[in-house]
Design a protein around this motif. Structure first.
Motif, PDB file in Angstrom:
ATOM      1  N   GLY A  40       7.053  -3.349   6.660  1.00  0.00           N
ATOM      2  CA  GLY A  40       7.898  -3.092   7.973  1.00  0.00           C
ATOM      3  C   GLY A  40       7.494  -1.934   8.481  1.00  0.00           C
TER       4      GLY A  40
ATOM      5  N   MET B 186       7.959   6.214   5.437  1.00  0.00           N
ATOM      6  CA  MET B 186       8.561   5.929   6.703  1.00  0.00           C
ATOM      7  C   MET B 186       9.791   6.785   7.062  1.00  0.00           C
ATOM      8  SD  MET B 186      10.795   2.283   7.410  1.00  0.00           S
ATOM      9  CE  MET B 186       9.291   1.141   7.694  1.00  0.00           C
TER      10      MET B 186
ATOM     11  N   SER C  86      15.960  -6.109   4.190  1.00  0.00           N
ATOM     12  CA  SER C  86      16.852  -5.732   5.373  1.00  0.00           C
ATOM     13  C   SER C  86      16.869  -4.353   5.372  1.00  0.00           C
ATOM     14  CB  SER C  86      18.014  -6.400   5.480  1.00  0.00           C
ATOM     15  OG  SER C  86      18.723  -6.277   6.439  1.00  0.00           O
TER      16      SER C  86
ATOM     17  N   GLY D 280       7.105  -1.021  -1.266  1.00  0.00           N
ATOM     18  CA  GLY D 280       6.039  -2.291  -1.577  1.00  0.00           C
ATOM     19  C   GLY D 280       5.176  -1.558  -2.894  1.00  0.00           C
TER      20      GLY D 280
ATOM     21  N   ALA E  42       0.812  -1.299  -0.142  1.00  0.00           N
ATOM     22  CA  ALA E  42      -0.067  -0.049  -0.018  1.00  0.00           C
ATOM     23  C   ALA E  42       0.844   1.388   0.080  1.00  0.00           C
ATOM     24  CB  ALA E  42      -0.934  -0.259   1.386  1.00  0.00           C
TER      25      ALA E  42
ATOM     26  N   LEU F  31       0.408  -8.233   9.950  1.00  0.00           N
ATOM     27  CA  LEU F  31       1.619  -9.257  10.228  1.00  0.00           C
ATOM     28  C   LEU F  31       2.315  -9.192  11.382  1.00  0.00           C
ATOM     29  CD1 LEU F  31       3.208  -8.742   6.631  1.00  0.00           C
ATOM     30  CD2 LEU F  31       1.826 -10.882   7.341  1.00  0.00           C
TER      31      LEU F  31
HETATM   32  P1  NAD Z   1       6.078   2.561   4.172  1.00  0.00           P
HETATM   33  O1  NAD Z   1       6.011   3.170   5.588  1.00  0.00           O
HETATM   34  O2  NAD Z   1       5.985   3.494   3.064  1.00  0.00           O
HETATM   35  O3  NAD Z   1       5.590   1.167   4.030  1.00  0.00           O
HETATM   36  C1  NAD Z   1       5.584   0.087   4.762  1.00  0.00           C
HETATM   37  C2  NAD Z   1       4.368  -0.519   4.790  1.00  0.00           C
HETATM   38  O4  NAD Z   1       4.360  -1.637   5.724  1.00  0.00           O
HETATM   39  C3  NAD Z   1       3.000   0.133   5.102  1.00  0.00           C
HETATM   40  O5  NAD Z   1       2.036  -0.063   3.874  1.00  0.00           O
HETATM   41  C4  NAD Z   1       2.169  -0.525   6.051  1.00  0.00           C
HETATM   42  O6  NAD Z   1       0.972  -0.350   6.330  1.00  0.00           O
HETATM   43  C5  NAD Z   1       2.934  -1.861   5.981  1.00  0.00           C
HETATM   44  N1  NAD Z   1       2.806  -2.457   7.512  1.00  0.00           N
HETATM   45  C6  NAD Z   1       3.199  -1.810   8.511  1.00  0.00           C
HETATM   46  N2  NAD Z   1       3.008  -2.928   9.745  1.00  0.00           N
HETATM   47  C7  NAD Z   1       2.207  -3.656   8.992  1.00  0.00           C
HETATM   48  C8  NAD Z   1       1.473  -4.699   9.537  1.00  0.00           C
HETATM   49  N3  NAD Z   1       1.484  -5.002  10.933  1.00  0.00           N
HETATM   50  N4  NAD Z   1       0.780  -5.730   8.803  1.00  0.00           N
HETATM   51  C9  NAD Z   1       0.968  -5.573   7.533  1.00  0.00           C
HETATM   52  N5  NAD Z   1       1.484  -4.594   6.905  1.00  0.00           N
HETATM   53  C10 NAD Z   1       2.348  -3.661   7.657  1.00  0.00           C
HETATM   54  O7  NAD Z   1       7.737   2.176   4.346  1.00  0.00           O
HETATM   55  P2  NAD Z   1       8.734   1.731   3.130  1.00  0.00           P
HETATM   56  O8  NAD Z   1      10.153   2.710   3.338  1.00  0.00           O
HETATM   57  O9  NAD Z   1       8.179   1.532   1.903  1.00  0.00           O
HETATM   58  O10 NAD Z   1       9.196   0.647   3.883  1.00  0.00           O
HETATM   59  C11 NAD Z   1       9.398  -0.817   3.383  1.00  0.00           C
HETATM   60  C12 NAD Z   1      10.430  -1.861   3.848  1.00  0.00           C
HETATM   61  O11 NAD Z   1      11.667  -1.001   3.647  1.00  0.00           O
HETATM   62  C13 NAD Z   1      10.466  -1.902   5.248  1.00  0.00           C
HETATM   63  O12 NAD Z   1      10.712  -3.341   5.567  1.00  0.00           O
HETATM   64  C14 NAD Z   1      11.611  -0.848   5.806  1.00  0.00           C
HETATM   65  O13 NAD Z   1      11.682  -1.221   7.140  1.00  0.00           O
HETATM   66  C15 NAD Z   1      12.259  -1.192   4.617  1.00  0.00           C
HETATM   67  N6  NAD Z   1      13.580  -0.031   4.565  1.00  0.00           N
HETATM   68  C16 NAD Z   1      12.973   1.200   4.322  1.00  0.00           C
HETATM   69  C17 NAD Z   1      14.131   2.115   4.374  1.00  0.00           C
HETATM   70  C18 NAD Z   1      13.628   3.673   3.821  1.00  0.00           C
HETATM   71  O14 NAD Z   1      14.597   4.413   3.923  1.00  0.00           O
HETATM   72  N7  NAD Z   1      12.410   3.913   3.756  1.00  0.00           N
HETATM   73  C19 NAD Z   1      15.313   1.723   4.288  1.00  0.00           C
HETATM   74  C20 NAD Z   1      15.638   0.427   4.651  1.00  0.00           C
HETATM   75  C21 NAD Z   1      14.810  -0.505   4.644  1.00  0.00           C
END
Ligand code: NAD
Length: 258
Positions: free
Chosen positions: A72, A191, A111, A15, A11, A43
């Motif tokens: 995440g 995030m 990760s 992702g 969403a 999750l």
């Molecule tokens: P984001 O917040 O835009 O997206 C994360 C998604 O995970 C959201 O849609 C949220 O609803 C979903 N989520 C959270 N809790 C949940 C749950 N209990 N059940 C189901 N879904 C759930 O963040 P992003 O930056 O797109 O992060 C995606 C992944 O990348 C994560 O694992 C994050 O740790 C990792 N990451 C992000 C960055 C960054 O700088 N943005 C850096 C390194 C790693």
């Protein structure tokens, strides 16, 4: 024939960008998230993890070619432990048998560059032992203290280690499934909004996570790597944690990995 991909975290952020890219490339995409996608599943709970597997199996008619565990949290709370480690690993292991039915199965999780930052050793040990009650207890002890910043990095280190330990096993490599991870640096998504929305905040975060090649990235950058990792072209990458971080890993670790 079109490939089917299941993505968590579909969403938002990385992702969402990956779901759009795979869809544009002809994949049949099944998105999962808390809400607003094909599958709604939380999750952070056992019930939600099982519901994800059941719904994904039903919606795909039991044939999934690519699983991308992306969802995440970055809150300094126990919920981050539940989603980032137990939720992510359960997504991959829960769908492994379904994946194994594909002619070209692929699996990947997310990760982080943060996996190289200081961690809480007790928390990483509990995660490695798959002891969710102990891990949640330890995260609860850290919450609200200076150590709460270690919760996120600990989940990302434990996940990277889980990938390294499991990818070469009979269940994964032995079943013809490449299992890998990506480790993004700073990506501009909801995030990280508080670190990326102003010039001053960007400067501060880049001091912690130096990204000499092109700086802070858009989520589409990570999406392209994830898309390659789950493509049929990826036949031999196994157990790798691929840093997509503008060079942070090279700056911080140098040649310490050899
Ligand atoms: P984001 O917040 O835009 O997206 C994360 C998604 O995970 C959201 O849609 C949220 O609803 C979903 N989520 C959270 N809790 C949940 C749950 N209990 N059940 C189901 N879904 C759930 O963040 P992003 O930056 O797109 O992060 C995606 C992944 O990348 C994560 O694992 C994050 O740790 C990792 N990451 C992000 C960055 C960054 O700088 N943005 C850096 C390194 C790693």
């Amino acid at each position: 024939m079109s490939r089917t991909a299941l993505l968590t975290g579909a969403a938002s952020g990385i992702g969402k960008a990956t779901a759009e890219l795979l869809s544009n490339r002809g994949y049949s995409v099944i998105g999962a998230d808390l809400k607003g996608t094909d599958i709604s599943a939380d999750l952070s709970t056992d019930e939600g993890r099982q519901s994800l597997v059941d719904q994904a199996t039903r919606l795909s008619d039991g044939k999934i070619d690519a699983v991308l565990a992306i969802a995440g949290l970055a809150h300094p709370t126990p919920a981050t432990v539940a989603v980032n480690f137990f939720g992510m690993v359960s997504t991959l292991t829960g769908l492994r048998r379904t994946l194994a039915k594909s002619d070209a199965p692929r699996a990947v999780g997310v990760s982080s560059m943060a996996s190289l930052m200081p961690v809480d050793d007790s928390l990483v040990t509990a995660l490695s032992a798959w002891d969710e009650p102990a891990a949640m207890r330890r995260a609860g002890e850290l919450e609200g203290t200076e150590g709460d910043q270690l919760i996120y990095s600990s989940t990302k280190k434990a996940f990277a280690q889980w990938v390294r330990r499991n990818a070469p096993s009979v269940e994964w490599a032995g079943a013809g499934i490449p299992l890998n991870a990506v480790a993004p640096g700073v990506i501009a998504t909801p995030m990280t909004a508080e670190y990326t929305s102003t010039e001053e905040a960007r400067r501060e975060i880049l001091e912690m996570v130096p990204m000499p090649l092109n700086g802070i990235a858009e989520p589409e950058v990570v999406a392209r790597l994830l898309a390659w990792l789950v493509s049929e072209e990826n036949s031999h990458l196994c157990g790798q944690v691929v840093f997509i971080d503008g060079g942070s890993d090279a700056v911080i670790r140098g040649d310490a990995t050899w």
